[in-house]
Design an enzyme around this catalytic site. Structure first.
Site, PDB file in Angstrom:
ATOM      1  CE1 TYR A 109       0.023   0.778   5.783  1.00 38.54           C
ATOM      2  CE2 TYR A 109       2.148  -0.628   5.484  1.00 38.54           C
ATOM      3  CZ  TYR A 109       0.767  -0.103   5.075  1.00 38.54           C
ATOM      4  OH  TYR A 109       0.350  -0.587   3.801  1.00 38.54           O
ATOM      5  CD  GLU A 197      -3.209  -0.304   4.345  1.00 37.91           C
ATOM      6  OE1 GLU A 197      -4.221   0.179   4.615  1.00 37.91           O
ATOM      7  OE2 GLU A 197      -2.186   0.423   3.844  1.00 37.91           O
TER       8      GLU A 197
END
Ligand code: ADP
Ligand code: MG
Length: 398
Positions: A109, A197
């Protein structure tokens, strides 16, 4: 403002972030054509909606021949994808992105947010990719790495290396991650993003680091500096009431209750919603019509609030500072002449020239319910709403 995954990937690729080969399609046939263009024998067909969590609800399909690409696209087009982020009404799929399937070894992530506390861009990374960051924070908080970007010097390569080591990345892959972080930070700053993101950022079997998903949001107040970003707006993905309001210069958020609110000033609008709840009601919306509260704005606000079918009573709460209550009162009367209101309407005015304002409303002959204080206004609108419910029940019964 939000954009689609394929748009974010195109932008980030321009900043040196590697992504798998892919192409956009507006029809199943075009999707198959894209797969042929990309080559290979496995593809993913990805619904383009402004939401994460698509994989969990069938919005991401892994396929291994061209016919399957077409079928997968066919299934997605026109569907409303309901994810944990979209609300029960979901978001419609009008575009799909076809991408070469990647041999995934590890999912990481990587996120970039504006951290209000440190007033800096913060890099957030985790070795537990694939899950949403909220899930990671709940289930594996120890895997989260945070690093703050010093604005005077920008993100530094050593910071990126530190992040790479904390993620347990192979030394050979570290330079790739460093480039990706540098690229994302540059994109974030140059384009006035509020969030970038990449989830997941993957390590492939053949030793590459790639962005498999990408999400970017932008600061609406800076969009005038980036026409190429404003152009990416996709209104089909937004709440139509909010889009309508934004186009009219009003600040509106739909909430699902039945008491419509027309208020000037964001703080007063929030206080009004709180007071309605305290009085036992449910606000239908947040609406800040701005400081001016001219007749035109009030009229637009009435139309907007009434376009929500759930609204069964309306509370107008205006505090006139620079403005004057007598002008606001005239505005309300003009607005109601243009667009009569069919539900109970409570008006509370306060501030400059309040006496004249109240007199004008009282003399108008309009069926308004007056209130002097915010508490009284909230009580009266909730009571009026309850009575009107009783009345309609009686009407049905008789
Ligand atoms: P969302 O976050 O909306 O569910 P993602 O783009 O992250 O959508 O895709 C969900 C999952 O699908 C990813 O975590 C990844 O495992 C898989 N996936 C996505 N794109 C690819 C790809 N090009 N190749 C292989 N797997 C993919
Ligand atoms: Mg994702």
């Amino acid at each position: 403002m939000e954009i689609h995954e394929y748009q974010a990937k195109e932008i980030l690729e321009g900043f040196g972030v590697p992504v798998p080969p892919g192409g956009l399609a507006y029809s199943p046939e075009q999707a198959a054509y894209r797969a042929r263009e990309i080559g290979g024998d496995r593809w993913v067909v990805k619904a383009q909606v402004h939401s994460g969590g698509r994989g969990k609800v069938g919005g991401i399909k892994l396929v291994s021949d061209e016919h399957e690409v077409e079928d997968a696209a066919d299934e997605l087009f026109g569907k409303r994808l309901v994810t944990h982020q979209t609300g029960p009404e979901g978001k419609a799929v009008y575009r799909v992105y076809v991408e070469g399937a990647v041999d995934i070894e590890r999912e990481l992530y990587l996120g970039f947010v504006l951290d209000r506390k440190s007033e800096r861009i913060m890099v957030v990374a985790s070795a537990a990719g694939g899950m949403e960051i909220e899930e990671i924070a709940a289930a594996r908080p120890e895997t989260i790495v945070r690093s703050v970007v010093e604005p005077a010097v920008g993100v530094q390569a050593f910071q990126c290396r530190e992040i790479a080591f904390e993620l347990g990345l192979d030394a050979a892959l570290v330079p790739q991650l460093v480039n990706i972080i540098l690229g994302c930070c540059k994109a974030f700053e140059e384009l006035d993003a509020t969030m970038v993101e990449i989830n997941p950022l993957v390590v492939t079997g053949d030793g590459r680091v790639l962005a498999l998903d990408a999400k970017m949001t932008f600061d609406d107040n800076a969009l005038y500096r980036h026409p190429q970003i404003s152009e990416l707006r996709d209104k089909s993905q937004e709440d139509p009431r909010e889009t309508q309001a934004a186009d009219r210069g009003l600040n509106y958020v739909g909430l699902g209750g039945n008491i419509g609110c027309i208020v000037n000033g964001a703080g007063l609008a929030m206080a009004t919603m709180d007071m309605i709840k305290l009085a036992g009601g449910e606000p239908a919306n947040f609406l800040d019509i701005g400081g001016g509260a001219t007749p035109e704005r009030v009229a637009k606000a009435f139309r907007l609030v009434q376009s929500d079918r759930k609204v069964e009573a309306i509370l107008v709460n205006i505090f006139a500072g620079i403005n004057r209550c007598d002008w606001v009162a005239e505005g309300i009367i003009q607005a109601l002449e243009k667009a009569p209101v069919e539900v109970p309407l409570v008006v509370r005015l306060a501030g400059t020239h309040v006496e004249q304002g109240r007199k004008i409303l009282a003399g108008s002959g309009l069926p308004l319910i007056h209130a002097a204080t915010l508490a009284e206004a909230a009580d009266r609108v909730v009571t009026a709403w309850r009575n009107s419910q009783g009345a309609s029940v009686r009407a049905v019964m008789s």
